[in-house]
Scaffold this motif. Structure first.
Motif, PDB file in Angstrom:
ATOM      1  N   THR A 274       0.961  -0.919   0.389  1.00 34.42           N
ATOM      2  CA  THR A 274       0.141  -0.826   0.083  1.00 34.42           C
ATOM      3  C   THR A 274       0.859   1.419   0.325  1.00 34.42           C
ATOM      4  N   PRO A 275       0.028   2.467   0.093  1.00 37.77           N
ATOM      5  CA  PRO A 275       1.373   3.535   0.431  1.00 37.77           C
ATOM      6  C   PRO A 275       1.941   3.803   1.695  1.00 37.77           C
ATOM      7  N   GLU A 276       1.302   3.185   2.064  1.00 35.04           N
ATOM      8  CA  GLU A 276       2.378   2.863   3.829  1.00 35.04           C
ATOM      9  C   GLU A 276       3.669   2.217   3.735  1.00 35.04           C
ATOM     10  N   TYR A 277       3.279   0.720   2.648  1.00 39.91           N
ATOM     11  CA  TYR A 277       4.850   0.349   2.317  1.00 39.91           C
ATOM     12  C   TYR A 277       5.780   0.880   1.387  1.00 39.91           C
ATOM     13  N   LEU A 278       5.709   1.636   0.609  1.00 38.81           N
ATOM     14  CA  LEU A 278       6.233   2.480  -0.105  1.00 38.81           C
ATOM     15  C   LEU A 278       6.768   3.417   0.437  1.00 38.81           C
ATOM     16  N   SER A 279       5.621   4.475   1.085  1.00 40.77           N
ATOM     17  CA  SER A 279       6.595   5.602   2.026  1.00 40.77           C
ATOM     18  C   SER A 279       7.280   5.049   2.687  1.00 40.77           C
ATOM     19  N   LYS A 280       7.267   3.748   3.496  1.00 41.67           N
ATOM     20  CA  LYS A 280       8.750   3.064   4.145  1.00 41.67           C
ATOM     21  C   LYS A 280       9.490   3.185   3.870  1.00 41.67           C
ATOM     22  N   THR A 281       9.215   2.578   2.284  1.00 42.14           N
ATOM     23  CA  THR A 281      10.298   1.806   1.882  1.00 42.14           C
ATOM     24  C   THR A 281      11.722   3.168   1.057  1.00 42.14           C
ATOM     25  N   ILE A 282      10.516   4.167   0.488  1.00 44.29           N
ATOM     26  CA  ILE A 282      11.517   5.462   0.346  1.00 44.29           C
ATOM     27  C   ILE A 282      12.132   5.800   1.649  1.00 44.29           C
ATOM     28  N   ALA A 283      11.710   6.446   2.560  1.00 43.12           N
ATOM     29  CA  ALA A 283      12.816   7.095   4.022  1.00 43.12           C
ATOM     30  C   ALA A 283      13.895   6.419   4.145  1.00 43.12           C
ATOM     31  N   LEU A 284      14.245   4.926   3.445  1.00 44.91           N
ATOM     32  CA  LEU A 284      14.800   4.159   3.926  1.00 44.91           C
ATOM     33  C   LEU A 284      15.913   4.454   2.986  1.00 44.91           C
ATOM     34  N   VAL A 285      15.477   4.307   2.051  1.00 47.64           N
ATOM     35  CA  VAL A 285      16.832   3.814   0.141  1.00 47.64           C
ATOM     36  C   VAL A 285      16.600   5.359  -0.086  1.00 47.64           C
ATOM     37  N   LYS A 286      15.856   6.751   0.043  1.00 48.44           N
ATOM     38  CA  LYS A 286      16.105   7.599  -0.742  1.00 48.44           C
ATOM     39  C   LYS A 286      17.630   7.841  -1.126  1.00 48.44           C
TER      40      LYS A 286
END
Length: 644
Positions: A274-286
């Protein structure tokens, strides 16, 4: 900037699940998600908007299952609305930098020979959606969740032929690293790189933890940017029968951070995310560093399920599917006796060939039609890659278009006319091409001039974006009976190709002895000398005991047969198992196991003369089917062969 300009220069984040989110919003079992583009447009805008607000750079259109098979009356409306909703979400979020991907999934039908959908019809089905999506304003094409490399190829060709947009493709592997029809990470990379895809990767079916080993295998062989969009772990079922995924957003993001460190370039999610999964992934990887893919100098020929690398050790190319000098084979072609041709292929596979040469050229037959028919039939019973051997450009294009994999192509030469005809086809369809060291002046009698022509072939190929790793130079084995120094010139050519050009080579080995008595003696000894001089690929008869003894002994003596496995397997017993000479010698059990349907029918008729039907079923039919099933479970037999 567009997709290509941003790719590998910055992290790109794709969106997550569509169907699983819509199900949580009320999509019913059996209800087609794409209908929501019309009946619930606000929900699709909300879906796209959620991923953009989470920080995703690319959002998919709600067109995964959109094609004329499911939407015969309003396909253009479905696709156009999907793109419009994505555009609206982009506008509402002020994300003018975001890209819209036209999302294409499987057609829902199996392609021939597994099903009833022809390859050309599959291309047309995808082309229609692609034209609508391109016209509506999509920025990139995503072909995803593909389980069949043949359907994957159809979709990529449709995208290349009907749109100017960048093309990406992701496939599905099971827990053993196999696609439904047998493809592997290595065979998929070779196929897609041959088709000049912009980015490739893995999605769906597995979670980040399970998908990681297959990502690593792709990275090891790929020179193309990698996309990874797994599920939110593995699917589970609760007490009320509802599906959920066993990984929460924090766990998913943590695993995706590890995958990001492997030298991948695009991350996203699939089912359950969901958007939550992607938001947290982006925060760790960006903020992690990103590097372009490492260039790989790997030359690979593939079928739908096998990848053969040229270079690490000599490759055996079976020469027997060729009418030259073979009366029975010529007659089989005239009679349309495909069963005889298949038997020649199976014999060579059993004898140890790695690739099969396929030549069906006779003046009195329709070569393009016969080439495609024979090739398709061979690929239904044999997993080995094929070498398409023809001088007819029409037959060559027909074969390359319909071949399931990245083929070997025999051949091009140094004549400008030949290069003008062949290289555009190699550029479009991919392949490893044999380059004959001859040109308008004929066949040189010395190594220096053959190398000059090889360099000319390399140079001309580079104009089409064809790398030298995908060219195998034929140093030309000319008979010593007419020129006693010809073998010396050929061996010197091989050495220069290996040591100075750092390229790959190939020979039709038995040509060296034409016109001499006891030809196998000369052939086998020349073969050993050629391998010692750097021969990469040998076109031989793998049923020749002398040639295979030369090959296996060379591998053992050169440290290329780990633990002498191949040598001991062939010669550890007192005598090698005989290779059956004809398909008609096969029992019913063997015919079923090998997918030889015509031969199975003949064997059944013969057995019915002396046995009852139930006895045949119990003694041969059921055991054979059981053996096929076990082979499928072990990954030694693949779906096309099972269904044949």
């Amino acid at each position: 900037m567009g997709f290509k300009e941003r790719l590998t220069k910055e992290w790109l984040f794709w969106d997550g699940g569509t169907g699983s989110v819509l199900q949580s919003w009320g999509l019913q079992a059996g209800e087609l998600p794409e209908t929501w583009n019309i009946i619930h447009p606000e929900k699709i805008v909300e879906l796209n908007k959620g991923y953009l607000e989470a920080g995703c750079d690319i959002i998919n259109t709600n067109t995964f299952g959109a094609n004329r098979l499911k939407y015969p009356d309003n396909l253009e409306e479905i696709v156009t609305k999907a793109v419009e909703h994505a555009k609206k979400a982009r506008e509402l979020t002020g994300r003018g930098d975001a890209l819209i991907a036209l999302d294409l999934g499987p057609t829902g039908k199996l392609l021939e020979p597994l099903g009833d959908l022809s390859f050309d019809d599959a291309v047309d089905i995808y082309a229609e959606v692609i034209e609508y999506g391109t016209k509506a304003g999509a920025d990139v094409i995503l072909i995803e969740t593909m389980q069949d490399s043949y359907e994957l190829k159809a979709a990529v060709l449709a995208a290349k032929e009907h749109s100017h947009l960048p093309v990406c493709a992701t496939v599905v592997f099971d827990e053993k690293g196999k696609m439904l029809t047998g493809g592997t990470p290595e065979s998929v990379v070779a196929l897609l790189e041959g088709l000049h895809i912009d980015a490739l990767g893995i999605n769906c079916s597995l979670g980040p933890t399970q998908i990681k080993p297959f990502v690593e295998r792709m990275i090891k062989v790929s020179s193309t940017p990698i996309i990874v969009t797994p599920n939110a772990g593995l699917p589970q079922t609760d007490d009320e029968g509802h599906t959920y995924y066993d990984m929460n957003a924090d766990e998913f993001a943590s695993e995706m951070k590890e995958i990001a460190s492997l030298n991948v370039h695009v991350l996203g999610g699939c089912c359950g995310t969901t958007p939550e999964y992607l938001s947290k992934t982006i925060a760790l990887v960006k903020d992690l560093p990103i590097e372009p893919p490492v260039k790989k100098n790997i030359s690979v020929v593939t079928s739908f399920s096998q990848a053969v690398e040229i270079g690490p050790k000599p490759v055996i190319i079976g020469e027997r599917i060729n009418p030259t000098g073979k009366k029975k084979f010529k007659q089989a072609l005239r009679d349309g006796d495909i069963n005889y041709i298949l038997s020649e292929g199976l014999k060579q596979e059993d004898a140890g060939a790695h690739i099969l040469d396929v030549n069906v050229g006779l003046p009195e037959i329709d070569e393009p039609k016969m080439m495609v028919e024979v090739m398709k039939k061979l690929q239904s019973v044999i997993a080995l890659p094929l070498q398409i051997d023809t001088s007819d450009p029409i037959a060559l294009e027909a074969a390359l278009r319909h071949y399931n994999g990245k083929a070997m192509i025999n051949s091009v030469n140094g004549k400008q006319e030949s290069m003008d005809a062949v290289f555009p086809l190699v550029k479009k369809y991919g392949g490893v091409v044999v380059g004959l060291a001859l040109d308008e002046e004929g066949i040189p009698d010395n190594a220096a001039d053959r190398i000059r022509i090889a360099k000319k072939i390399y140079k001309e190929a580079s104009k089409y974006g064809i790398e030298s790793k995908d060219i195998v130079i034929d140093g030309l084995a000319m008979t010593i009976s007419s020129d006693p120094t010809s073998a010396i010139a050929t061996l010197e050519t091989l050495r220069i190709i290996r040591d100075e050009l750092h390229g790959h080579s190939i020979l039709g080995v038995s040509n060296i002895s034409f016109g001499l008595p006891q030809r196998p003696i000369v052939n086998a000894n020349f073969f050993t000398m050629a391998m010692q001089s750097g021969l990469s690929c040998a076109i031989i008869n793998p049923s020749s005991e002398a040639m295979m003894k030369s090959y296996r002994a060379y591998l053992a003596l050169s440290g290329l047969d780990t633990n002498f496995t191949e040598y001991i397997s062939a010669y550890g017993n007192s005598a090698p198992a005989p290779i059956k000479s004809e398909a008609v010698d096969m029992s019913l059990y063997e015919s079923i196991k090998r997918g030889m349907s015509e031969n199975a029918g003949k064997a059944t008729q013969k057995q019915l003369e002396t046995k009852e039907g139930l006895e045949i079923i119990n003694d041969e039919l059921i055991p054979a089917l059981d053996e096929v099933g076990k082979g499928f479970e072990k990954g030694t037999i693949f779906l096309p062969m099972v269904l044949s």
